[in-house]
Structures are given as structure tokens and as C-alpha cells.
Enzyme design. Structure first.
Site, PDB file in Angstrom:
ATOM      1  N   THR A 151      58.901  56.491  -4.407  1.00 53.81           N
ATOM      2  CA  THR A 151      59.135  55.109  -4.816  1.00 53.81           C
ATOM      3  C   THR A 151      58.008  54.669  -5.733  1.00 53.81           C
ATOM      4  O   THR A 151      56.852  54.974  -5.455  1.00 53.81           O
ATOM      5  CB  THR A 151      59.124  54.189  -3.578  1.00 53.81           C
ATOM      6  OG1 THR A 151      60.173  54.614  -2.722  1.00 53.81           O
ATOM      7  CG2 THR A 151      59.320  52.733  -3.951  1.00 53.81           C
ATOM      8  N   GLY A 205      61.361  56.726   4.279  1.00 53.10           N
ATOM      9  CA  GLY A 205      61.732  55.376   4.681  1.00 53.10           C
ATOM     10  C   GLY A 205      62.127  55.259   6.139  1.00 53.10           C
ATOM     11  O   GLY A 205      61.838  54.262   6.799  1.00 53.10           O
TER      12      GLY A 205
END
Ligand code: SD4
Length: 302
Positions: A151, A205
Site C-alpha cells: 500500500t 490487512g
């Protein structure tokens, strides 16, 4: 205090180079974050963010992105979003809405198209080819979910002491349709308070969302801890706790920036990140995990 931006992974350097001139001209931290992340989203060479991001199991690129304004805590985010050229720009716009701040799937695309944002197919031929190759490999092996994700997170501190944070990702390569990671989730994936500082996460995540460590890091910085120490106290004990509960922690990497320009990182995997301050160059560092004291060395000066 001097203007500062910090971003995750080496790709962040591209974003900082685009956004630092804005900050140097007294732009708002929020606009600098969006400029920086857009530069990464638009670059097809970065295979985990925006255009050129690796697709889900169905061969479709689905993106997650978020924006937070550290002055007023406004948050906007999209999750599982398709065909949005710049998810971060839509997230910033959603942070201005009085409600409906986190939109998923078709709702996110509909908002983008009715509010003048560019729509495009985010799948590049190169990413489609990687998908086809992975399909073949998957027929005879287990997928390693760390293949092809990262990310871009950006934290900015501007000349008027305002702060903002943004995140953007195509999530895990070959993820299930509709899978959402930590990046659009406040507290876990990111958090910022202009009077204290901000923090943001990259990594797995499914693990990062087990705790609100971005929020916890900001809270600890608010007690007077440095960015490095706040991260140390927030992140590593949680990783140990997962181990104690019989879990196998996967990748956790965080960046933090205090309102006085002090910055730090915590990570349990090798983790390059980029920083720029005042009128200095964009500096890429590499962090190597070493218990709760990662070893940080300069990698590149741009
Ligand atoms: C996710 N945290 O979707 C993101 C992916 C990532 O390094 O940051 N990978 O779970």
C-alpha cells in the site's frame, strides 16, 4: 517543525517528488497527500496501487483508498472500488461529505462518475498477463498472499502545522472479489491528528485490522513519546500478543510522523520508505527488522 512528508515503500519517492514543491509553496497537507498518491496511482509500473495494480481472483482490479484530515478528523474512503482512476481523489472528496463517507463497490464507482472523476479500466496488459500466469501456477500450488501487494501511505505536515494522511492499494493479488483490507479502515490503516501526528500501515490487512495500531500510535505520541517510541510501544507488543495466542503474525509495517516533524517506523519485514523535509531531497531509507529496533540505512537520495 518543518514541512515533512513520509511514505511507504520505495514507490513513495515518486509521490514525494511530485508533492514536496506544493508543500514548499505553502499548500495544504491534504492536497500534497493527494498529489503524492495520485502520482503513484497513475504509474503503471507500481503493481500494487492504482493503474497497473494486480487484479483479484476474477481478473478485476479492485482498489481500497482513504483520506483523513488531521484538523477536523474528517475521513473519506472507498473499498473494493472498480474503474476509478484515482481512488485517493475520490476518498478526499468523500471526506467533505456530511455522511456516506466510506463507499464500497458499485457505490464508489457511481459516486466517482457522478462527481466528475475519471473512470478507466485499471487492468494493464502486463497485470493481466501476471494474472493469467498465476492462474496456471495456482492449479498446482498454494497462493502466497504476500505476492504482489503493497500500500502506498502518505503522511504530510504543512507549513501551517496542518496534517493529513492518505492510503491507496489494489490489496492482495488474487484476493477474493469484495475482499477489503486495512487501508480504508481508520484507526487500523491510518490515523492523523494535526495537534499530535499521524500513522499509517502497510502489510497483511487481515492482521493489521486486528488492532487499531495507527490510532494507538497517535495516542501514544500525544503522551509525549517520539514517533519511533510510540510505534515501538504500539506495534511490537501486539505482534507478540498474536504469537502468544497461537497465531502466526504476518507482515506489519508502519510509518509515523509527529506534528513537530519527528518521524519513525516499525516493521517486521524489510521495509523501504521515503521521507522529505523542508527543501531537502527525497531520501529513501531501508529498514531491516531487528526485534523492536529496526535498523535503518539510507538507500537512495533523489
Ligand atoms: C491490504 N494492507 O490490502 C494492504 C496491502 C498492503 O503491503 O499494504 N501490502 O491488506
Amino acid at each position: 517543525m518543518s514541512i515533512t512528508m513520509i511514505g511507504t515503500w520505495e514507490m513513495a519517492a515518486t509521490g514525494l517528488a511530485a508533492a514536496m514543491p506544493q508543500l514548499q509553496n505553502d499548500a495544504w497537507a491534504g492536497d500534497a497527500v493527494v498529489t503524492a498518491i495520485k502520482a503513484v496511482e497513475d504509474n503503471p509500473n507500481f503493481q500494487s496501487v492504482g493503474f497497473g495494480g494486480l487484479p483479484n481472483a476474477a481478473g478485476i482490479v479492485e482498489t481500497d483508498a482513504a483520506f483523513m484530515n488531521g484538523d477536523n478528523f474528517r475521513i473519506g474512503a472507498v473499498a473494493g472500488a472498480r474503474d476509478i482512476a484515482n481512488p485517493i481523489a475520490v476518498a478526499q472528496a468523500l471526506a467533505q461529505e456530511p455522511a456516506n463517507n466510506l463507499l464500497v463497490g458499485t457505490g464508489a464507482t457511481e459516486y466517482a462518475s457522478t462527481h466528475g472523476f475519471v473512470l478507466k479500466n485499471m487492468l494493464t496488459p502486463k497485470a493481466a498477463q501476471k494474472w493469467a500466469e498465476k492462474q496456471k501456477q495456482l492449479a498446482n500450488s498454494e497462493l502466497n498472499p504476500y505476492d504482489g501487494h503493497d500500500t502506498v501511505c502518505m503522511l504530510a505536515l504543512d507549513s501551517q502545522q496542518r496534517m493529513a494522511v492518505g492510503t491507496s492499494t489494489s490489496g492482495l493479488f488474487m484476493k477474493r472479489t469484495g475482499r477489503v483490507g486495512d487501508s480504508p479502515l481508520p484507526g487500523a490503516g491510518y490515523y492523523v491528528d494535526s495537534q499530535i501526528g499521524g500513522a499509517a500501515a502497510t502489510g497483511m490487512g487481515e492482521d493489521i485490522m486486528k488492532a487499531s495500531l495507527s490510532y494507538e500510535t497517535v495516542r501514544l505520541m500525544g503522551t509525549g513519546l517520539s514517533a519511533t517510541e510510540a510505534l515501538r510501544q504500539a506495534v511490537y507488543p501486539f505482534i507478540a500478543k498474536l504469537q502468544d495466542r497461537g497465531e502466526k503474525p504476518r507482515e506489519f509495517s508502519y510509518v509515523a510522523l509527529r506534528a513537530d516533524g519527528d518521524f519513525g517506523i516499525a516493521t517486521n519485514v524489510p521495509f523501504p520508505f521515503a521521507v522529505a523535509q523542508a527543501d531537502g531531497p527525497v531520501q529513501v531509507y531501508n529498514a531491516v527488522p531487528n526485534g523492536d529496533h529496526p535498523i535503518i540505512t539510507p538507500l537512495k537520495t533523489n
